[in-house]
Design a protein around this motif. Structure first.
Motif, PDB file in Angstrom:
ATOM      1  N   PHE A 194      10.111 -41.326   9.591  1.00 42.74           N
ATOM      2  CA  PHE A 194      11.305 -40.492   9.380  1.00 42.74           C
ATOM      3  C   PHE A 194      11.171 -39.202  10.214  1.00 42.74           C
ATOM      4  CE2 PHE A 194      13.405 -37.064   6.820  1.00 42.74           C
ATOM      5  CZ  PHE A 194      14.703 -37.404   7.192  1.00 42.74           C
ATOM      6  N   GLY A 195      12.196 -38.915  10.992  1.00 51.22           N
ATOM      7  CA  GLY A 195      12.194 -37.707  11.839  1.00 51.22           C
ATOM      8  C   GLY A 195      11.496 -37.891  13.173  1.00 51.22           C
ATOM      9  N   HIS A 196      10.825 -39.034  13.341  1.00 49.69           N
ATOM     10  CA  HIS A 196       9.978 -39.188  14.523  1.00 49.69           C
ATOM     11  C   HIS A 196      10.665 -39.877  15.700  1.00 49.69           C
ATOM     12  CE1 HIS A 196       6.881 -37.810  11.832  1.00 49.69           C
ATOM     13  NE2 HIS A 196       5.957 -37.867  12.782  1.00 49.69           N
ATOM     14  N   THR A 197      11.790 -40.584  15.469  1.00 48.39           N
ATOM     15  CA  THR A 197      12.439 -41.227  16.624  1.00 48.39           C
ATOM     16  C   THR A 197      13.058 -40.131  17.489  1.00 48.39           C
ATOM     17  OG1 THR A 197      12.817 -43.181  15.285  1.00 48.39           O
ATOM     18  CG2 THR A 197      14.073 -43.014  17.324  1.00 48.39           C
ATOM     19  N   PHE A 198      13.892 -39.303  16.885  1.00 47.78           N
ATOM     20  CA  PHE A 198      14.398 -38.139  17.619  1.00 47.78           C
ATOM     21  C   PHE A 198      13.249 -37.180  17.941  1.00 47.78           C
ATOM     22  CE2 PHE A 198      18.934 -38.943  16.417  1.00 47.78           C
ATOM     23  CZ  PHE A 198      19.509 -38.644  17.636  1.00 47.78           C
ATOM     24  N   GLY A 199      12.325 -36.998  16.989  1.00 48.44           N
ATOM     25  CA  GLY A 199      11.243 -36.020  17.172  1.00 48.44           C
ATOM     26  C   GLY A 199      10.398 -36.336  18.407  1.00 48.44           C
ATOM     27  N   ALA A 221      10.395 -31.556  12.907  1.00 50.18           N
ATOM     28  CA  ALA A 221      11.300 -30.775  12.047  1.00 50.18           C
ATOM     29  C   ALA A 221      12.745 -30.952  12.527  1.00 50.18           C
ATOM     30  CB  ALA A 221      10.898 -29.305  12.058  1.00 50.18           C
ATOM     31  N   ALA A 222      12.956 -30.791  13.838  1.00 54.83           N
ATOM     32  CA  ALA A 222      14.308 -30.999  14.390  1.00 54.83           C
ATOM     33  C   ALA A 222      14.727 -32.456  14.186  1.00 54.83           C
ATOM     34  CB  ALA A 222      14.317 -30.638  15.872  1.00 54.83           C
ATOM     35  N   GLY A 223      13.775 -33.370  14.406  1.00 55.93           N
ATOM     36  CA  GLY A 223      14.073 -34.800  14.242  1.00 55.93           C
ATOM     37  C   GLY A 223      14.497 -35.139  12.821  1.00 55.93           C
ATOM     38  N   MET A 224      13.917 -34.453  11.833  1.00 55.28           N
ATOM     39  CA  MET A 224      14.293 -34.743  10.439  1.00 55.28           C
ATOM     40  C   MET A 224      15.720 -34.275  10.140  1.00 55.28           C
ATOM     41  SD  MET A 224      10.966 -34.326   8.001  1.00 55.28           S
ATOM     42  CE  MET A 224      10.417 -32.725   8.564  1.00 55.28           C
ATOM     43  N   ILE A 225      16.130 -33.156  10.761  1.00 51.25           N
ATOM     44  CA  ILE A 225      17.532 -32.741  10.543  1.00 51.25           C
ATOM     45  C   ILE A 225      18.457 -33.783  11.183  1.00 51.25           C
ATOM     46  CG2 ILE A 225      19.286 -30.982  10.978  1.00 51.25           C
ATOM     47  CD1 ILE A 225      17.131 -28.857  10.905  1.00 51.25           C
ATOM     48  N   LEU A 226      18.139 -34.170  12.429  1.00 52.19           N
ATOM     49  CA  LEU A 226      18.978 -35.162  13.117  1.00 52.19           C
ATOM     50  C   LEU A 226      19.040 -36.472  12.325  1.00 52.19           C
ATOM     51  CD1 LEU A 226      17.656 -34.244  16.626  1.00 52.19           C
ATOM     52  CD2 LEU A 226      20.086 -34.598  16.183  1.00 52.19           C
ATOM     53  N   GLU A 227      17.897 -36.909  11.834  1.00 55.17           N
ATOM     54  CA  GLU A 227      17.860 -38.198  11.128  1.00 55.17           C
ATOM     55  C   GLU A 227      18.368 -38.066   9.686  1.00 55.17           C
ATOM     56  OE1 GLU A 227      14.137 -40.229  12.132  1.00 55.17           O
ATOM     57  OE2 GLU A 227      14.416 -39.559  14.205  1.00 55.17           O
ATOM     58  N   GLY A 228      18.312 -36.832   9.150  1.00 56.26           N
ATOM     59  CA  GLY A 228      18.960 -36.571   7.860  1.00 56.26           C
ATOM     60  C   GLY A 228      20.477 -36.712   8.012  1.00 56.26           C
ATOM     61  N   VAL A 229      21.002 -36.175   9.135  1.00 58.92           N
ATOM     62  CA  VAL A 229      22.444 -36.296   9.401  1.00 58.92           C
ATOM     63  C   VAL A 229      22.808 -37.776   9.583  1.00 58.92           C
ATOM     64  CG1 VAL A 229      24.275 -35.760  11.059  1.00 58.92           C
ATOM     65  CG2 VAL A 229      22.637 -33.974  10.407  1.00 58.92           C
ATOM     66  N   SER A 284      14.019 -44.916  10.765  1.00 62.03           N
ATOM     67  CA  SER A 284      13.583 -44.782   9.372  1.00 62.03           C
ATOM     68  C   SER A 284      14.383 -43.625   8.782  1.00 62.03           C
ATOM     69  CB  SER A 284      12.081 -44.475   9.318  1.00 62.03           C
ATOM     70  OG  SER A 284      11.389 -45.521   9.945  1.00 62.03           O
ATOM     71  N   LEU A 285      15.188 -43.927   7.784  1.00 62.10           N
ATOM     72  CA  LEU A 285      16.132 -42.925   7.253  1.00 62.10           C
ATOM     73  C   LEU A 285      15.984 -42.807   5.742  1.00 62.10           C
ATOM     74  CD1 LEU A 285      19.336 -43.919   9.337  1.00 62.10           C
ATOM     75  CD2 LEU A 285      17.619 -42.198   9.916  1.00 62.10           C
ATOM     76  N   LEU A 286      16.841 -41.989   5.162  1.00 64.99           N
ATOM     77  CA  LEU A 286      16.790 -41.772   3.705  1.00 64.99           C
ATOM     78  C   LEU A 286      18.115 -42.198   3.070  1.00 64.99           C
ATOM     79  CD1 LEU A 286      15.330 -38.119   3.674  1.00 64.99           C
ATOM     80  CD2 LEU A 286      14.093 -40.211   3.076  1.00 64.99           C
ATOM     81  N   THR A 289      16.532 -38.593  -1.223  1.00 64.49           N
ATOM     82  CA  THR A 289      15.147 -38.143  -1.163  1.00 64.49           C
ATOM     83  C   THR A 289      14.369 -39.035  -2.142  1.00 64.49           C
ATOM     84  OG1 THR A 289      15.878 -36.368  -2.602  1.00 64.49           O
ATOM     85  CG2 THR A 289      15.317 -35.748  -0.371  1.00 64.49           C
ATOM     86  N   GLY A 290      13.229 -39.526  -1.686  1.00 66.98           N
ATOM     87  CA  GLY A 290      12.451 -40.450  -2.514  1.00 66.98           C
ATOM     88  C   GLY A 290      12.857 -41.903  -2.331  1.00 66.98           C
ATOM     89  N   LYS A 291      13.909 -42.170  -1.505  1.00 60.16           N
ATOM     90  CA  LYS A 291      14.336 -43.562  -1.274  1.00 60.16           C
ATOM     91  C   LYS A 291      14.464 -43.808   0.231  1.00 60.16           C
ATOM     92  CE  LYS A 291      17.093 -45.944  -4.575  1.00 60.16           C
ATOM     93  NZ  LYS A 291      18.503 -46.256  -4.867  1.00 60.16           N
ATOM     94  N   PRO A 292      13.305 -43.903   0.904  1.00 60.30           N
ATOM     95  CA  PRO A 292      13.385 -44.139   2.353  1.00 60.30           C
ATOM     96  C   PRO A 292      13.641 -45.612   2.668  1.00 60.30           C
ATOM     97  CG  PRO A 292      11.088 -43.913   1.667  1.00 60.30           C
ATOM     98  CD  PRO A 292      11.923 -43.736   0.425  1.00 60.30           C
ATOM     99  N   VAL A 293      14.262 -45.838   3.825  1.00 60.54           N
ATOM    100  CA  VAL A 293      14.495 -47.208   4.297  1.00 60.54           C
ATOM    101  C   VAL A 293      14.127 -47.252   5.784  1.00 60.54           C
ATOM    102  CG1 VAL A 293      16.268 -47.953   2.650  1.00 60.54           C
ATOM    103  CG2 VAL A 293      16.923 -46.570   4.606  1.00 60.54           C
ATOM    104  N   TYR A 294      13.945 -48.459   6.327  1.00 59.73           N
ATOM    105  CA  TYR A 294      13.517 -48.543   7.730  1.00 59.73           C
ATOM    106  C   TYR A 294      14.276 -49.649   8.457  1.00 59.73           C
ATOM    107  CZ  TYR A 294      10.551 -52.124   5.588  1.00 59.73           C
ATOM    108  OH  TYR A 294      10.102 -53.203   4.873  1.00 59.73           O
ATOM    109  N   ASP A 295      14.080 -49.674   9.781  1.00 57.92           N
ATOM    110  CA  ASP A 295      14.766 -50.646  10.659  1.00 57.92           C
ATOM    111  C   ASP A 295      16.289 -50.514  10.586  1.00 57.92           C
ATOM    112  OD1 ASP A 295      12.366 -51.652  11.511  1.00 57.92           O
ATOM    113  OD2 ASP A 295      12.445 -53.497  10.319  1.00 57.92           O
TER     114      ASP A 295
END
Ligand code: NAD
Length: 315
Positions: A194-199, A221-229, A284-286, A289-295
């Motif tokens: 999470f946050g690492h593809t953009f990061g 940190a920037a990647g987590m905002i982008l992937e949070g969006v 990998s997204l959310l 919070t507490g419910k991450p998913v991937y792919d």
């Protein structure tokens, strides 16, 4: 330089073992340094029974682990992380690697250390910017974990290094339990991205640009905002939770907006990410919070929209 005397004080026998120092910084995480380590091991006559001790930050454990995994088809190694990122993340879990042409971690191995020795005493000399960089991975783990850990990091803002230290053990435990369930990242472990593809793409761009290199945690940190969006747009990650995640990150970091020409480079790099399938990024997204998913596959329009919303959030 800072940590070796502390280590020798605890383990005096180590003052007699051969040592190799590596130039600090992400630029050292490359094939030239890897070759240097191989050549040094060979010059010292290291056999298959040798043990490599990696004392340093994430760059050292990534390169040292890769060198150990490939030298003589694998020798043992121990990580002694001295940075916050190393202690909460990089030294744990057996992912090793180097960057290739500034592309993050393009070559590497899953190769477990014999042990990881974590002692916050090493952090006393770590510069403040690098400590702060480590907070990004602490926030990531808390967002993946949710519950009490997430509430604690939202409410009790970290203001001194004592508090940073109090997050090491819980964060290291979260990583250990995720890795133990899926050591080779076939599934569940991907949530740690999470946050690492953009990061990673932002980190690569900044390395190539060279003018103001982003630290790993700053890029994540920037990647987590982008992937949070993205999570919000694609998976209905609730607005209120996105607001909390964003304001928590902006409390510690001041990411720069992504300028239009950089946006094109960023999108180009994302399709080269290790997590992409035939050029289609798997994020990998959310869901919460507490419910991450991937792919999770995100089309180009969604990525462009995420960049535009990110720019409005960080300006
Ligand atoms: N393998 C993994 O699972 C994993 C996970 C997260 C990050 N990483 C990688 O880790 C790297 C980032 O790690 P990092 O932030 O530790 O970077 P780093 O290794 O470059 O260390 C940061 C800086 O702090 C210095 N330093 C380290 N410990 C110190 C101490 N105690 N006192 C004074 N100076 C000290 C280093 O020399 C360096 O200049 C990135 O390459 C990232 O890709 C790997």
């Amino acid at each position: 330089m800072f940590c070796l005397p502390l280590l020798e004080k605890k383990f005096p026998a180590l003052s007699r073992v051969p040592r190799l120092a590596i130039k600090p910084g992400e630029a050292s995480k490359d094939i030239h340094t890897l070759n240097l380590v191989w050549e040094w091991l060979a010059a010292k006559g290291a056999g298959r029974d040798a043990v490599l001790i990696n004392l340093g930050g994430g760059v050292i454990s990534d390169i040292g682990g890769f060198a150990a995994g490939t030298y003589h088809r694998g020798i043992r190694y121990i990580n002694i992380p001295t940075s916050l990122i190393g202690q909460v993340d990089a030294a744990i879990g057996g992912k090793t690697g180097i960057n290739v042409d500034s592309l993050k971690n393009q070559a590497g191995l899953f190769y477990d250390p014999e042990g990881v020795i974590i002692d916050p005493v090493f952090l006393s000399t770590l510069p403040e910017r690098h400590l702060r960089s480590g907070v990004a991975e602490i926030i990531k783990s808390a967002a993946l974990s949710g519950g009490e850990i997430w509430e604690r990091i939202c409410f009790v803002k970290i203001t001194d290094d004592q508090q940073w230290k109090s997050h090491i053990l819980p964060t290291a435990h979260i990583k250990c339990s995720i890795v133990a369930a899926d050591p080779f990242e076939k599934g569940q472990r991907k949530v740690l991205n999470f946050g690492h593809t953009f990061g990673h793409a932002l980190e690569t761009l900044s390395m190539r640009d060279g003018s103001k290199t982003l630290l790993h945690g700053e890029a994540v940190a920037a990647g987590m905002i982008l992937e949070g969006v993205l999570s919000n747009r694609i998976l209905n990650f609730p607005d209120q939770q996105l607001d909390r995640l964003t304001s928590l990150i902006l409390h510690y970091f001041q990411p720069a907006p992504v300028l239009p020409d950089k946006a094109e480079d960023l999108l180009g790099l994302i399709t080269k990410d290790k997590k992409s399938f035939g050029g289609i990024p798997g994020f990998s997204l959310l869901e919460e919070t507490g419910k991450p998913v991937y792919d999770i596959v995100c089309g180009e329009a969604a990525l462009r929209e995420a960049i535009s919303i990110f720019n409005s959030l960080v300006k």
